[in-house]
Motif scaffolding. Structure first.
Motif, PDB file in Angstrom:
ATOM      1  N   ARG A   1       9.555   2.954   9.033  1.00 37.68           N
ATOM      2  CA  ARG A   1       8.630   4.085   9.063  1.00 37.68           C
ATOM      3  C   ARG A   1       9.350   5.383   9.424  1.00 37.68           C
ATOM      4  O   ARG A   1       9.039   6.448   8.922  1.00 37.68           O
ATOM      5  CB  ARG A   1       7.517   3.807  10.080  1.00 37.68           C
ATOM      6  CG  ARG A   1       6.424   2.943   9.495  1.00 37.68           C
ATOM      7  CD  ARG A   1       5.164   3.012  10.343  1.00 37.68           C
ATOM      8  NE  ARG A   1       4.502   1.724  10.248  1.00 37.68           N
ATOM      9  CZ  ARG A   1       4.547   0.802  11.183  1.00 37.68           C
ATOM     10  NH1 ARG A   1       5.162   1.047  12.317  1.00 37.68           N
ATOM     11  NH2 ARG A   1       3.944  -0.347  11.016  1.00 37.68           N
ATOM     12  N   SER A   2      10.331   5.271  10.328  1.00 37.86           N
ATOM     13  CA  SER A   2      11.045   6.492  10.720  1.00 37.86           C
ATOM     14  C   SER A   2      12.109   6.872   9.683  1.00 37.86           C
ATOM     15  O   SER A   2      12.746   7.915   9.812  1.00 37.86           O
ATOM     16  CB  SER A   2      11.683   6.308  12.093  1.00 37.86           C
ATOM     17  OG  SER A   2      12.642   5.269  12.041  1.00 37.86           O
TER      18      SER A   2
ATOM     19  N   TRP B   1       0.857  -1.197   0.000  1.00 38.37           N
ATOM     20  CA  TRP B   1       0.000   0.000   0.000  1.00 38.37           C
ATOM     21  C   TRP B   1       0.889   1.242   0.000  1.00 38.37           C
ATOM     22  O   TRP B   1       1.876   1.322   0.736  1.00 38.37           O
ATOM     23  CB  TRP B   1      -0.886   0.036   1.248  1.00 38.37           C
ATOM     24  CG  TRP B   1      -1.950  -1.015   1.270  1.00 38.37           C
ATOM     25  CD1 TRP B   1      -1.819  -2.288   1.683  1.00 38.37           C
ATOM     26  CD2 TRP B   1      -3.300  -0.868   0.857  1.00 38.37           C
ATOM     27  NE1 TRP B   1      -2.999  -2.971   1.558  1.00 38.37           N
ATOM     28  CE2 TRP B   1      -3.948  -2.116   1.059  1.00 38.37           C
ATOM     29  CE3 TRP B   1      -4.062   0.183   0.336  1.00 38.37           C
ATOM     30  CZ2 TRP B   1      -5.285  -2.333   0.751  1.00 38.37           C
ATOM     31  CZ3 TRP B   1      -5.397  -0.027   0.052  1.00 38.37           C
ATOM     32  CH2 TRP B   1      -5.996  -1.286   0.249  1.00 38.37           C
ATOM     33  N   THR B   2       0.522   2.213  -0.845  1.00 40.84           N
ATOM     34  CA  THR B   2       1.255   3.475  -0.815  1.00 40.84           C
ATOM     35  C   THR B   2       0.988   4.156   0.532  1.00 40.84           C
ATOM     36  O   THR B   2      -0.035   3.885   1.177  1.00 40.84           O
ATOM     37  CB  THR B   2       0.812   4.396  -1.959  1.00 40.84           C
ATOM     38  OG1 THR B   2      -0.617   4.524  -1.928  1.00 40.84           O
ATOM     39  CG2 THR B   2       1.252   3.820  -3.298  1.00 40.84           C
ATOM     40  N   PRO B   3       1.882   5.024   0.969  1.00 43.15           N
ATOM     41  CA  PRO B   3       1.740   5.603   2.320  1.00 43.15           C
ATOM     42  C   PRO B   3       0.423   6.324   2.544  1.00 43.15           C
ATOM     43  O   PRO B   3      -0.062   6.384   3.675  1.00 43.15           O
ATOM     44  CB  PRO B   3       2.932   6.571   2.396  1.00 43.15           C
ATOM     45  CG  PRO B   3       3.943   5.992   1.474  1.00 43.15           C
ATOM     46  CD  PRO B   3       3.160   5.393   0.338  1.00 43.15           C
TER      47      PRO B   3
ATOM     48  N   VAL C   1       8.634  -5.159  -1.808  1.00 44.40           N
ATOM     49  CA  VAL C   1       8.567  -3.806  -1.252  1.00 44.40           C
ATOM     50  C   VAL C   1       8.284  -3.935   0.244  1.00 44.40           C
ATOM     51  O   VAL C   1       7.291  -4.543   0.645  1.00 44.40           O
ATOM     52  CB  VAL C   1       7.465  -2.975  -1.950  1.00 44.40           C
ATOM     53  CG1 VAL C   1       7.291  -1.641  -1.234  1.00 44.40           C
ATOM     54  CG2 VAL C   1       7.833  -2.759  -3.411  1.00 44.40           C
ATOM     55  N   VAL C   2       9.194  -3.389   1.043  1.00 40.88           N
ATOM     56  CA  VAL C   2       9.054  -3.536   2.501  1.00 40.88           C
ATOM     57  C   VAL C   2       8.729  -2.219   3.181  1.00 40.88           C
ATOM     58  O   VAL C   2       8.446  -2.176   4.381  1.00 40.88           O
ATOM     59  CB  VAL C   2      10.332  -4.139   3.115  1.00 40.88           C
ATOM     60  CG1 VAL C   2      10.547  -5.563   2.624  1.00 40.88           C
ATOM     61  CG2 VAL C   2      11.559  -3.276   2.806  1.00 40.88           C
ATOM     62  N   GLY C   3       8.793  -1.101   2.439  1.00 36.24           N
ATOM     63  CA  GLY C   3       8.482   0.181   3.059  1.00 36.24           C
ATOM     64  C   GLY C   3       8.575   1.287   2.037  1.00 36.24           C
ATOM     65  O   GLY C   3       8.723   1.034   0.833  1.00 36.24           O
ATOM     66  N   TRP C   4       8.444   2.521   2.520  1.00 40.63           N
ATOM     67  CA  TRP C   4       8.498   3.681   1.636  1.00 40.63           C
ATOM     68  C   TRP C   4       9.398   4.730   2.260  1.00 40.63           C
ATOM     69  O   TRP C   4       9.444   4.873   3.495  1.00 40.63           O
ATOM     70  CB  TRP C   4       7.096   4.247   1.411  1.00 40.63           C
ATOM     71  CG  TRP C   4       6.204   3.279   0.674  1.00 40.63           C
ATOM     72  CD1 TRP C   4       5.525   2.223   1.225  1.00 40.63           C
ATOM     73  CD2 TRP C   4       5.965   3.225  -0.728  1.00 40.63           C
ATOM     74  NE1 TRP C   4       4.862   1.521   0.258  1.00 40.63           N
ATOM     75  CE2 TRP C   4       5.100   2.119  -0.973  1.00 40.63           C
ATOM     76  CE3 TRP C   4       6.361   3.988  -1.807  1.00 40.63           C
ATOM     77  CZ2 TRP C   4       4.657   1.778  -2.238  1.00 40.63           C
ATOM     78  CZ3 TRP C   4       5.906   3.659  -3.072  1.00 40.63           C
ATOM     79  CH2 TRP C   4       5.067   2.566  -3.280  1.00 40.63           C
TER      80      TRP C   4
END
Lengths: 167, 439
Positions: free
Chosen positions: B395-396, B285-287, B340-343
């Motif tokens: 996330r950070s 999912w996009t942020p 994809v594990v993050g943004w």
């Protein structure tokens, strides 16, 4: 082989003197023999360096005296049965014989350090500075050890009245 | 004091008797002394190397556990003697900043390696055939299949819930309170399809559950629907989940299903029988929660050899979660994407990535910009794969930490015993020779 030969020559020349000093330090023939042997093994292990420095005597003397103090620290002397004054046949040297026995018994009541100071100063005829070098301490310590040793001798053997003048 | 008196006492002492081997005894003493110096030098050297390292580890161990830390910019292969988790607990600084997998360990099979926030390296032993697990968002636990929670700070392991060992953790909810788990209902060792590869049994579709991370309580999200659940992604607001898995005999098709995270009610379902597109991963999912990322390729799709697989041209696509239609221009990927594990910065997809398509043995962590440019976030040596970063750090955006190198001292007790054995053997031989010499 040259090192070994020079070591043997040195031992042959100095053995009697070292043995006598060791006897005064320990007060026992067997202990004196052990002390001389151990000191000479130490000397042999470093002989090349010692002989290269010129006169080996200061180093050998230092080893002998430190070994003796080290024995005392490890309580070896306490653990071993202390021999009575050597039972040897000697020529009658009266009238000094009684005094000699008294000195021998009085010496036994000194600490190894005090005894070493007396032997170095009055048997080996070293100066206070030389004595301090052998024992690795200050001249002041030599002085105080000498003073304490003589005081103890006077206390334990009042008949050695003439020690009063010794400094 | 009377010197003459001392002279007379000394006269009683004859020259001491000396042993014949006095000189040799002196030589032996010299040898022993030199040996002692050598041993002392080695000890000093070892201490000089060890003390700063151990002190560093101790300093790291007393750092507060809630220190955010950062993902190291580079990791290395662990040493062969590296301690496993629990053999030398990493302590309070042990929560993972990164976990990767490599076969270059003493186990000679795929083994997990956790790199702690304090830079510590510890191995995670995997059973034969065990699939990879997930890191909890805080990086403290590695959740193995079967919901076995391995505490990376102590090495203690406990089972979160009573599920089968094959049950596979898929994705954490955004707040970390729940974990999606695929429950396998197949019998073991049954072959379906035409390629002799064990597939999921379409007659026994798997279930999808959410497990409460605090209590271990299980909640069914979807019963059946797919042969198995291979990828799941939780929408950022936690209300929807996108799940993908194979369908049909021989796992020939893939079904992407978006459903309500509470009730499991389907919002959209897309079946794709041309296996050239898949859900991008647990962070698909996009942020902003508006789109779902897919990884698609051009190239061989059936009975492909390794060269044909490596020749695929990959791209990232964004799809509408309701209709399933592609809504943006694809982003070309010059390499092979994993998951994809993050943004990063709400814009760049962070994914596991093999930079060289012809040599897919080295996987890195990279950020994919909308124009297709790649920024390497975690560089790796060959043989490293399946990088895992805890959601908290993802996330950070805490990337770019100092490179982490494994300590040679973090070894199990038996490694120290092996290292010391030659020294002890030499000492024993020397001692025995000395005893014989005395006899």
């Amino acid at each position: 082989m040259a090192a070994e030969d020079s070591f043997r020559d040195y031992v042959a020349a100095r053995l009697a003197g070292l043995s006598r000093a060791a006897y005064l330090l320990t007060g026992d023939r067997h202990l004196a023999e052990d002390l001389v042997q151990q000191a000479l093994v130490q000397v042999a292990s470093r002989w090349e360096r010692i002989s290269a420095g010129g006169d080996p005597d200061p180093y050998v003397r230092r080893v002998l005296y430190h070994q003796h103090v080290s024995w005392w620290r490890r309580r070896r002397l306490v653990d071993r049965p202390h021999a009575d004054p050597p039972d040897v046949v000697v020529a009658d040297r009266v009238p000094d014989k009684d005094t000699e026995l008294t000195v021998r018994q009085a010496l036994r009541r000194l600490t190894p350090r005090q005894r070493a100071v007396l032997v170095l100063r009055y048997f080996e005829d070293l100066t206070e500075v030389q004595t301090a070098e052998v024992l690795g301490c200050s001249v002041g310590t030599v002085k105080s050890n000498t003073r304490d040793a003589l005081a103890r001798l006077r206390a334990t053997a009042p008949e050695l009245e003439y020690l009063r003048g010794a400094r | 004091m009377n010197g003459r008196m001392l002279q007379e006492i000394a006269d009683e002492m004859p020259p001491a008797r000396l042993p014949d081997d006095l000189w040799r005894a002196g030589r032996r003493l010299r040898q022993r002394r030199r040996f002692g110096y050598a041993v002392a030098a080695v000890v000093v050297l070892v201490l000089a190397l060890a003390v700063p390292t151990v002190a560093g580890h101790r300093r790291a161990a007393v750092e507060p556990a809630d220190r955010p830390g950062a993902v190291p910019s580079r990791v290395e292969q662990p040493h062969l003697w590296q301690a496993a988790v629990g053999q030398w607990p990493a302590g309070a600084g042990g929560p993972a900043a990164l976990v990767f997998f490599t076969a270059r360990t003493r186990y000679f099979e795929s083994t997990g390696v956790t790199v702690g926030r304090n830079g510590s390296y510890r191995l995670i032993y995997q059973d034969i055939g065990e699939e990879n697990g997930l890191l909890t968002p805080d990086g403290r636990y590695y959740v193995r299949p079967g919901l076995r929670m391995l505490d990376l700070t102590t090495g203690a392991q406990r089972r979160l819930a009573d599920v089968a060992d094959r049950s596979r953790p898929l994705a954490f909810s955004p707040d970390g309170s729940e974990l999606l788990v695929g429950i396998v209902n197949d019998d073991e060792g049954i072959v379906y399809g035409d390629d002799a590869i064990p597939d999921s049994d379409p007659e026994k579709p798997d279930d999808l559950i959410a497990v409460d991370m605090r209590t271990g309580a299980q909640r069914y999200v979807a019963v059946g629907r797919m042969n198995s659940y291979t990828t799941a992604a939780w929408s950022p607001d936690g209300t929807r989940i996108a799940v993908e898995g194979p369908v049909g005999r021989g796992d020939v098709g893939r079904r992407l299903s978006v459903m309500d995270a509470r009730t499991g009610e389907p919002i959209s379902t897309t079946d794709n029988f041309a296996p050239d597109r898949r859900l991008a991963g647990r962070a698909a999912w996009t942020p902003d929660g508006g789109l779902i990322a897919l990884l698609a390729f051009e190239g061989c799709t059936e009975r492909c050899d390794l060269a044909a697989e490596n020749a695929r041209r990959w791209r990232l696509e964004l799809a509408d979660p309701t209709s399933g239609s592609i809504v943006t221009l694809p982003v070309p990927i010059d390499g092979a994407p994993g998951e994809v594990v993050g943004w990063r910065d709400g814009r760049d997809a962070v994914l596991t990535y093999a930079p060289d398509r012809d040599d897919p043995r080295r996987w890195t962590l990279a950020a994919l910009r909308p124009n297709g440019e790649i920024d390497t976030l975690v560089d790796t040596p060959p043989g490293v794969s399946d990088l895992e970063v805890p959601d908290g750090l993802l996330r950070s955006g805490a990337f770019g930490g100092p490179p982490a190198e494994p300590s040679i001292w973090a070894a199990p007790a038996w490694a120290y015993a092996i290292a010391l054995a030659p020294v002890l053997l030499v000492l024993a031989i020397v001692r025995r020779r000395r005893q014989r010499a005395r006899v």
